[in-house]
Design an enzyme around this catalytic site. Structure first.
Site, PDB file in Angstrom:
ATOM      1  CG  HIS A  96      -0.296  -0.165   2.521  1.00  0.00           C
ATOM      2  ND1 HIS A  96       0.082  -1.405   2.983  1.00  0.00           N
ATOM      3  CD2 HIS A  96       0.065   0.717   3.476  1.00  0.00           C
ATOM      4  CE1 HIS A  96       0.643  -1.271   4.168  1.00  0.00           C
ATOM      5  NE2 HIS A  96       0.658   0.004   4.494  1.00  0.00           N
ATOM      6  CG  PHE A  97       2.222   3.461  -2.825  1.00  0.00           C
ATOM      7  CD1 PHE A  97       2.028   2.204  -3.373  1.00  0.00           C
ATOM      8  CD2 PHE A  97       3.451   4.069  -2.981  1.00  0.00           C
ATOM      9  CE1 PHE A  97       3.039   1.562  -4.071  1.00  0.00           C
ATOM     10  CE2 PHE A  97       4.477   3.444  -3.679  1.00  0.00           C
ATOM     11  CZ  PHE A  97       4.273   2.187  -4.223  1.00  0.00           C
TER      12      PHE A  97
HETATM   13  P1  AMP Z   1       1.721   0.379   7.385  1.00  0.00           P
HETATM   14  O1  AMP Z   1       1.497  -1.090   7.122  1.00  0.00           O
HETATM   15  O2  AMP Z   1       2.516   0.608   8.646  1.00  0.00           O
HETATM   16  O3  AMP Z   1       2.284   1.108   6.216  1.00  0.00           O
HETATM   17  O4  AMP Z   1       0.320   1.055   7.670  1.00  0.00           O
HETATM   18  C1  AMP Z   1      -0.896   0.371   7.603  1.00  0.00           C
HETATM   19  C2  AMP Z   1      -1.991   1.402   7.604  1.00  0.00           C
HETATM   20  O5  AMP Z   1      -3.220   0.733   7.407  1.00  0.00           O
HETATM   21  C3  AMP Z   1      -2.113   2.183   8.925  1.00  0.00           C
HETATM   22  O6  AMP Z   1      -2.007   3.582   8.644  1.00  0.00           O
HETATM   23  C4  AMP Z   1      -3.511   1.821   9.424  1.00  0.00           C
HETATM   24  O7  AMP Z   1      -4.162   2.893  10.075  1.00  0.00           O
HETATM   25  C5  AMP Z   1      -4.206   1.408   8.136  1.00  0.00           C
HETATM   26  N1  AMP Z   1      -5.328   0.484   8.314  1.00  0.00           N
HETATM   27  C6  AMP Z   1      -5.314  -0.703   8.956  1.00  0.00           C
HETATM   28  N2  AMP Z   1      -6.526  -1.296   8.900  1.00  0.00           N
HETATM   29  C7  AMP Z   1      -7.320  -0.454   8.190  1.00  0.00           C
HETATM   30  C8  AMP Z   1      -8.683  -0.486   7.782  1.00  0.00           C
HETATM   31  N3  AMP Z   1      -9.507  -1.507   8.094  1.00  0.00           N
HETATM   32  N4  AMP Z   1      -9.180   0.548   7.064  1.00  0.00           N
HETATM   33  C9  AMP Z   1      -8.376   1.599   6.741  1.00  0.00           C
HETATM   34  N5  AMP Z   1      -7.076   1.681   7.093  1.00  0.00           N
HETATM   35  C10 AMP Z   1      -6.550   0.676   7.806  1.00  0.00           C
END
Ligand code: AMP
Length: 121
Positions: A96-97
């Site tokens: 993800h970005f």
């Molecule tokens: P990272 O893997 O550290 O780059 O960040 C993962 C991102 O996913 C974090 O900013 C979380 O807040 C976000 N996240 C996790 N679960 C959800 C969800 N169900 N809906 C939206 N964002 C999410």
């Protein structure tokens, strides 16, 4: 597969979807760093920057540009930071970005207000 982002793609977990095409989905981050913080993901599950193919990266970058323009027009952002975490820095193991809007002045908007401004017309 127990992947939260694959569940979002499948519609099993709700999200504030702001963009979708055949290959890419974009939705608001559940824990925003700044108003309008958005995640862009490929629909095909892939781990990180090393496992993704160049064609998919191009498709994701096309969506980055679309959303940058939309954020400038609808949220009046003053800048935009792109973040992509890997390895131990990556919490969700689906590429993800992060699009993190930058504002010169503090912005107070609810998630519903942001969603209504940013979603596709
Ligand atoms: P990272 O893997 O550290 O780059 O960040 C993962 C991102 O996913 C974090 O900013 C979380 O807040 C976000 N996240 C996790 N679960 C959800 C969800 N169900 N809906 C939206 N964002 C999410």
């Amino acid at each position: 597969m127990d992947c939260v982002f694959c569940k979002i793609i499948a519609g099993e977990i709700p999200c504030y979807k702001v963009y979708e095409n055949d290959d890419v989905l974009a939705f608001l981050d559940i824990n925003p760093i700044s108003p309008g913080h958005t995640l862009i993901i490929p629909k095909k599950h892939t781990l990180d920057i090393s496992s993704v193919d160049n064609e998919t990266i191009t498709k994701i970058m096309d969506v980055v540009r679309i959303l940058r323009t939309r954020m400038e027009n609808k949220l009046n952002i003053d800048g935009l930071t792109l973040i992509q975490n890997n390895g131990d820095a990556q919490e969700v193991k689906h590429l993800h970005f992060h699009l993190k809007p930058y504002y010169k002045d503090e912005k107070e908007l609810s998630v519903e207000e942001i969603y209504n401004l940013l979603k596709e017309d």
